[in-house]
Design an enzyme around this catalytic site. Structure first.
Site, PDB file in Angstrom:
ATOM      1  N   HIS A  37     -22.210  -1.397  -2.563  1.00 13.65           N
ATOM      2  CA  HIS A  37     -22.999  -0.574  -1.922  1.00 13.65           C
ATOM      3  C   HIS A  37     -24.255  -0.591  -2.933  1.00 13.65           C
ATOM      4  O   HIS A  37     -24.426  -1.009  -3.971  1.00 13.65           O
ATOM      5  CB  HIS A  37     -22.269   0.920  -1.656  1.00 13.65           C
ATOM      6  CG  HIS A  37     -22.219   1.327  -3.119  1.00 13.65           C
ATOM      7  ND1 HIS A  37     -21.119   1.028  -3.889  1.00 13.65           N
ATOM      8  CD2 HIS A  37     -23.087   2.088  -4.200  1.00 13.65           C
ATOM      9  CE1 HIS A  37     -20.969   1.725  -4.941  1.00 13.65           C
ATOM     10  NE2 HIS A  37     -22.259   2.508  -5.170  1.00 13.65           N
ATOM     11  N   HIS A 121     -30.135  -1.655  -7.467  1.00 13.61           N
ATOM     12  CA  HIS A 121     -29.532  -2.452  -7.407  1.00 13.61           C
ATOM     13  C   HIS A 121     -28.062  -2.487  -6.976  1.00 13.61           C
ATOM     14  O   HIS A 121     -27.679  -1.241  -6.526  1.00 13.61           O
ATOM     15  CB  HIS A 121     -28.957  -2.576  -9.211  1.00 13.61           C
ATOM     16  CG  HIS A 121     -28.397  -1.659  -9.579  1.00 13.61           C
ATOM     17  ND1 HIS A 121     -28.772  -0.360 -10.041  1.00 13.61           N
ATOM     18  CD2 HIS A 121     -26.963  -1.394  -9.672  1.00 13.61           C
ATOM     19  CE1 HIS A 121     -27.871   0.739 -10.436  1.00 13.61           C
ATOM     20  NE2 HIS A 121     -26.808  -0.021 -10.177  1.00 13.61           N
TER      21      HIS A 121
HETATM   22  P1  2AM Z   1     -23.779   1.669  -9.430  1.00 10.90           P
HETATM   23  O1  2AM Z   1     -22.552   0.884  -9.368  1.00 10.90           O
HETATM   24  O2  2AM Z   1     -24.673   1.227  -8.358  1.00 10.90           O
HETATM   25  O3  2AM Z   1     -24.370   1.782 -10.618  1.00 10.90           O
HETATM   26  C1  2AM Z   1     -20.478   5.923  -7.533  1.00 10.90           C
HETATM   27  O4  2AM Z   1     -19.929   6.467  -8.958  1.00 10.90           O
HETATM   28  C2  2AM Z   1     -21.609   5.152  -7.975  1.00 10.90           C
HETATM   29  O5  2AM Z   1     -22.760   5.950  -8.531  1.00 10.90           O
HETATM   30  C3  2AM Z   1     -21.426   4.008  -8.773  1.00 10.90           C
HETATM   31  O6  2AM Z   1     -20.953   2.910  -8.070  1.00 10.90           O
HETATM   32  C4  2AM Z   1     -22.672   3.884  -9.650  1.00 10.90           C
HETATM   33  O7  2AM Z   1     -23.247   3.069  -8.949  1.00 10.90           O
HETATM   34  C5  2AM Z   1     -23.411   4.894  -9.432  1.00 10.90           C
HETATM   35  N1  2AM Z   1     -23.875   5.901 -10.466  1.00 10.90           N
HETATM   36  C6  2AM Z   1     -24.913   6.106 -10.832  1.00 10.90           C
HETATM   37  N2  2AM Z   1     -25.075   6.660 -12.028  1.00 10.90           N
HETATM   38  C7  2AM Z   1     -23.874   7.106 -12.304  1.00 10.90           C
HETATM   39  C8  2AM Z   1     -23.239   7.814 -13.457  1.00 10.90           C
HETATM   40  N3  2AM Z   1     -23.871   8.248 -14.404  1.00 10.90           N
HETATM   41  N4  2AM Z   1     -21.990   7.929 -13.402  1.00 10.90           N
HETATM   42  C9  2AM Z   1     -21.228   7.146 -12.404  1.00 10.90           C
HETATM   43  N5  2AM Z   1     -21.688   6.560 -11.555  1.00 10.90           N
HETATM   44  C10 2AM Z   1     -22.961   6.465 -11.235  1.00 10.90           C
END
Ligand code: 2AM
Length: 180
Positions: A37, A121
């Protein structure tokens, strides 16, 4: 308490291609194919009342539909031991506008502003003990990766449960994009 984030879904054929890319990297844990996603906003843990407020508030977002494409790859952190490999997105003013609308609705709910700049991203894989040169080889190999344009017609509020086997994402609500 419930752990929430707002995301764009990626069409299944493109998810499949991105998953296949993530699988090619030695020592990487590819993102599960069905969970690939684009995170618009990580919210984190909130109580049930706040989750309902967030849902009601996001329902009021009005933003036009648009197209995106995947462009190239990168990693976090940019220097030192890489932990996340990701695919980048084409520049999109509409994506930034949608992100801003969502951010404003969440702040109106009482959440603190998102720390840092929105950096769109799509996570392909998480790395453990992956030497920098191996990640660099992947980045060089896929630098020119481009996808077809795909339509963005809505956004989704996901709940994320952290299990021993990894995170499980469940859609709580989704809203179509439409004329403003
Ligand atoms: P990402 O993989 O696109 O970076 C759900 O946890 C989603 O939220 C993760 O897939 C992660 O996406 C995003 N995310 C962004 N900031 C985060 C954080 N501080 N802790 C956990 N997940 C985060």
């Amino acid at each position: 308490m419930i752990r929430l984030f707002v995301a764009l879904d990626i069409p299944a054929p493109l998810r499949q291609r991105l998953h296949a890319m993530g699988k090619d990297i030695p020592g990487a844990r590819p993102a599960p194919r069905d969970q690939i996603h684009l995170t618009l906003r990580f919210i984190g843990e909130v109580d049930d009342g706040m989750a309902l407020d967030i849902e009601a508030s996001l329902a009021a977002v009005r933003s036009p539909p648009f197209s995106l494409s995947v462009r190239g790859v990168g990693c976090f952190p940019h220097r030192g031991t890489p932990r996340v490999l990701w695919a980048g997105l084409s520049e999109s003013r509409e994506l930034d506008i949608l992100h801003t609308h969502i951010e404003n609705r969440l702040i109106a709910c009482g959440l603190p502003p998102e720390p840092g700049k929105f950096s769109p991203h799509i996570t392909l894989a998480r790395l453990r003990d992956c030497p920098r040169r191996q990640a660099d080889a992947f980045l060089a190999d896929k630098a020119l990766f481009r996808s077809e344009d795909f339509p963005v017609e809505g956004f989704v509020l996901y709940a994320s449960r952290l299990l021993k086997s990894g995170a499980v994402h469940v859609a709580r609500a989704s809203w179509p994009l439409g004329a403003t």
